[in-house]
Design a protein around this motif. Structure first.
Motif, PDB file in Angstrom:
ATOM      1  N   VAL A   1     -65.647  51.647  37.963  1.00  0.00           N
ATOM      2  CA  VAL A   1     -66.150  50.511  37.394  1.00  0.00           C
ATOM      3  C   VAL A   1     -67.916  50.986  37.227  1.00  0.00           C
ATOM      4  N   MET A   2     -68.951  49.544  36.436  1.00  0.00           N
ATOM      5  CA  MET A   2     -70.232  49.988  36.600  1.00  0.00           C
ATOM      6  C   MET A   2     -70.478  49.787  37.944  1.00  0.00           C
ATOM      7  N   SER A   3     -71.545  51.717  38.255  1.00  0.00           N
ATOM      8  CA  SER A   3     -72.351  51.023  39.813  1.00  0.00           C
ATOM      9  C   SER A   3     -74.164  51.247  38.898  1.00  0.00           C
ATOM     10  N   ALA A   4     -74.809  50.277  39.787  1.00  0.00           N
ATOM     11  CA  ALA A   4     -76.612  50.855  39.017  1.00  0.00           C
ATOM     12  C   ALA A   4     -77.171  50.086  38.114  1.00  0.00           C
ATOM     13  N   GLY A   5     -75.883  48.595  37.378  1.00  0.00           N
ATOM     14  CA  GLY A   5     -76.155  48.868  36.051  1.00  0.00           C
ATOM     15  C   GLY A   5     -77.365  47.873  35.628  1.00  0.00           C
ATOM     16  N   ASP A   6     -78.296  47.290  36.473  1.00  0.00           N
ATOM     17  CA  ASP A   6     -79.221  46.647  36.282  1.00  0.00           C
ATOM     18  C   ASP A   6     -81.001  47.755  36.735  1.00  0.00           C
ATOM     19  N   THR A   7     -80.374  48.926  36.775  1.00  0.00           N
ATOM     20  CA  THR A   7     -81.228  50.401  36.803  1.00  0.00           C
ATOM     21  C   THR A   7     -81.308  51.041  35.564  1.00  0.00           C
ATOM     22  N   PRO A   8     -82.774  51.417  35.453  1.00  0.00           N
ATOM     23  CA  PRO A   8     -82.642  52.186  34.132  1.00  0.00           C
ATOM     24  C   PRO A   8     -81.565  53.984  34.444  1.00  0.00           C
ATOM     25  N   LYS A   9     -80.791  53.872  35.026  1.00  0.00           N
ATOM     26  CA  LYS A   9     -79.876  55.222  35.656  1.00  0.00           C
ATOM     27  C   LYS A   9     -78.480  54.219  35.562  1.00  0.00           C
ATOM     28  N   PRO A  10     -77.725  53.581  34.716  1.00  0.00           N
ATOM     29  CA  PRO A  10     -76.221  53.031  35.497  1.00  0.00           C
ATOM     30  C   PRO A  10     -75.537  54.042  34.858  1.00  0.00           C
ATOM     31  N   ARG A  11     -73.700  53.861  35.438  1.00  0.00           N
ATOM     32  CA  ARG A  11     -73.069  54.731  35.729  1.00  0.00           C
ATOM     33  C   ARG A  11     -72.039  54.233  35.823  1.00  0.00           C
ATOM     34  N   ILE A  12     -71.084  54.874  35.403  1.00  0.00           N
ATOM     35  CA  ILE A  12     -69.262  54.784  35.055  1.00  0.00           C
ATOM     36  C   ILE A  12     -68.977  55.495  36.721  1.00  0.00           C
ATOM     37  N   SER A  13     -68.286  54.408  37.420  1.00  0.00           N
ATOM     38  CA  SER A  13     -68.156  55.524  38.907  1.00  0.00           C
ATOM     39  C   SER A  13     -66.336  54.670  39.591  1.00  0.00           C
ATOM     40  N   PRO A  14     -65.710  55.786  39.311  1.00  0.00           N
ATOM     41  CA  PRO A  14     -63.973  55.406  39.969  1.00  0.00           C
ATOM     42  C   PRO A  14     -64.064  54.991  40.959  1.00  0.00           C
ATOM     43  N   VAL A  15     -63.144  54.284  41.419  1.00  0.00           N
ATOM     44  CA  VAL A  15     -63.361  53.165  42.654  1.00  0.00           C
ATOM     45  C   VAL A  15     -61.162  52.635  42.946  1.00  0.00           C
ATOM     46  N   THR A  16     -61.006  53.377  44.319  1.00  0.00           N
ATOM     47  CA  THR A  16     -59.991  53.291  44.076  1.00  0.00           C
ATOM     48  C   THR A  16     -59.273  51.852  44.889  1.00  0.00           C
ATOM     49  N   PHE A  17     -58.160  50.521  44.209  1.00  0.00           N
ATOM     50  CA  PHE A  17     -57.976  49.631  45.011  1.00  0.00           C
ATOM     51  C   PHE A  17     -57.079  49.598  45.275  1.00  0.00           C
ATOM     52  N   VAL A  18     -56.315  49.461  47.100  1.00  0.00           N
ATOM     53  CA  VAL A  18     -55.280  49.483  47.116  1.00  0.00           C
ATOM     54  C   VAL A  18     -54.879  48.236  47.445  1.00  0.00           C
TER      55      VAL A  18
END
Length: 325
Positions: A79-96
């Motif tokens: 999922v994307m985090s910090a999408g509205d900042t100068p340093k967006p990134r993709i990080s995994p999130v586990t859903f159960v």
């Protein structure tokens, strides 16, 4: 940190806990934010579920990202985090997704988590695990839509800058500098679009996996699933279209920069050509020969000056007539 979400007297509450020693069976959503080893062990003792490690969450094999454990679906989604900042990134999130509750495991701070907690406090989500789960996914997709809208607005602004007419009195170096800034901004927006498409594809695969492995849950939440699928497909089409726009803007911007630089080279070549004949005449009369008749002429110097001026103005007149200047 572990946060337990449950309903108390018809209202949702969020309770941060150090461990799960007093685990309650009515916990509807357990959120693990960067848990330590002791917290992971406490969670396993309370629920019997073994969550993937941070390293395992980074694996890209399909079997590692989606599997079933004790009748519960475990899905790791980038999922994307910090999408509205100068340093967006993709990080995994586990859903159960389980029969009694949902669980999230993360090592980042995606904004949809806090947005969903607020929606819970407003009482907008149903009590079943399926409704909670698909409501959470819907919040993530909504967030991606918001980021996509920001990218679309920025691309429109950049397009106006790239294709705008030259400002009156603007120096060439300023135009080139402005276009170079546009290239960086286009590249950043292209990176954001790539992240958005990565997340959307992962959510689409998760929905397909749930439908195949838990048909009863999919049937009970079919309206939510259909809405999510339509939203994801719509956002994928939008992102694909604007991905093409990014490529167009990059090509156009590089083309304009090359044109500006080519004009500079062309101007320098014309200037060198204009000064070549005067330089030749001056070189001839700078020779140290003993016998040069023009040196003794009364009008020799004025004649040399006239020749130099004529040899310079002649090419200049030709270039203007040809439209090269």
């Amino acid at each position: 940190m572990i946060t337990v979400h449950r309903q108390v007297d018809g209202r949702w509450t969020a309770e941060p806990v150090e461990d799960l020693a007093g685990f309650r069976a009515d916990a509807a959503w357990i959120d693990l934010d960067s848990p330590g080893e002791q917290e992971r062990e406490a969670f396993t003792r309370a629920t019997g579920l073994v969550l993937p490690t941070a390293h395992e969450m980074e694996e890209i094999e399909a079997s590692s990202r989606s599997y079933e454990d004790q009748g519960q679906l475990v899905m790791t989604i980038p999922v994307m985090s910090a999408g509205d900042t100068p340093k967006p990134r993709i990080s995994p999130v586990t859903f159960v997704l389980g029969r009694e509750r949902i669980v999230t495991l993360r090592f980042t701070e995606p904004k949809p988590i806090s947005m969903y907690e607020e929606r819970l406090r407003q009482g907008l989500i149903g009590p079943t695990p399926g409704e909670l789960f698909f409501g959470l996914l819907d919040t993530f997709v909504d967030r991606l839509a918001d980021i996509l809208e920001l990218v679309i607005a920025r691309l429109a602004r950049i397009s106006d800058i790239v294709f705008a007419q030259h400002r009156s009195g603007e120096l060439r170096r300023h135009r080139i500098a402005r276009l170079r800034v546009a290239v960086r901004e286009i590249g950043q927006d292209g990176r954001l679009l790539s992240m958005i498409r990565t997340s959307l594809s992962a959510f689409e695969r998760a929905l397909t996996y749930i439908t195949a492995r838990q048909p009863a849950v999919a049937k009970s939440c079919k309206d939510q699933i259909k809405t999510l699928q339509r939203d994801i497909q719509s956002l994928q089409q939008q992102s694909a279209f604007h991905d093409d726009q990014v490529q167009l803007l990059l090509d156009a911007t590089f083309g304009l920069i090359n044109t500006e630089q080519a004009d500079v080279v062309s101007l320098l070549s014309i200037i060198a050509t204009i000064f070549l004949p005067p330089t030749l005449i001056a070189s001839i009369y700078g020779m140290n020969f003993a016998f040069m008749p023009e040196l003794s002429w009364p009008w020799g110097y004025p004649l040399a000056i006239v020749l130099i001026l004529a040899s310079a103005l002649g090419p200049l007149w030709i270039f203007r007539r040809k439209g090269w200047l």
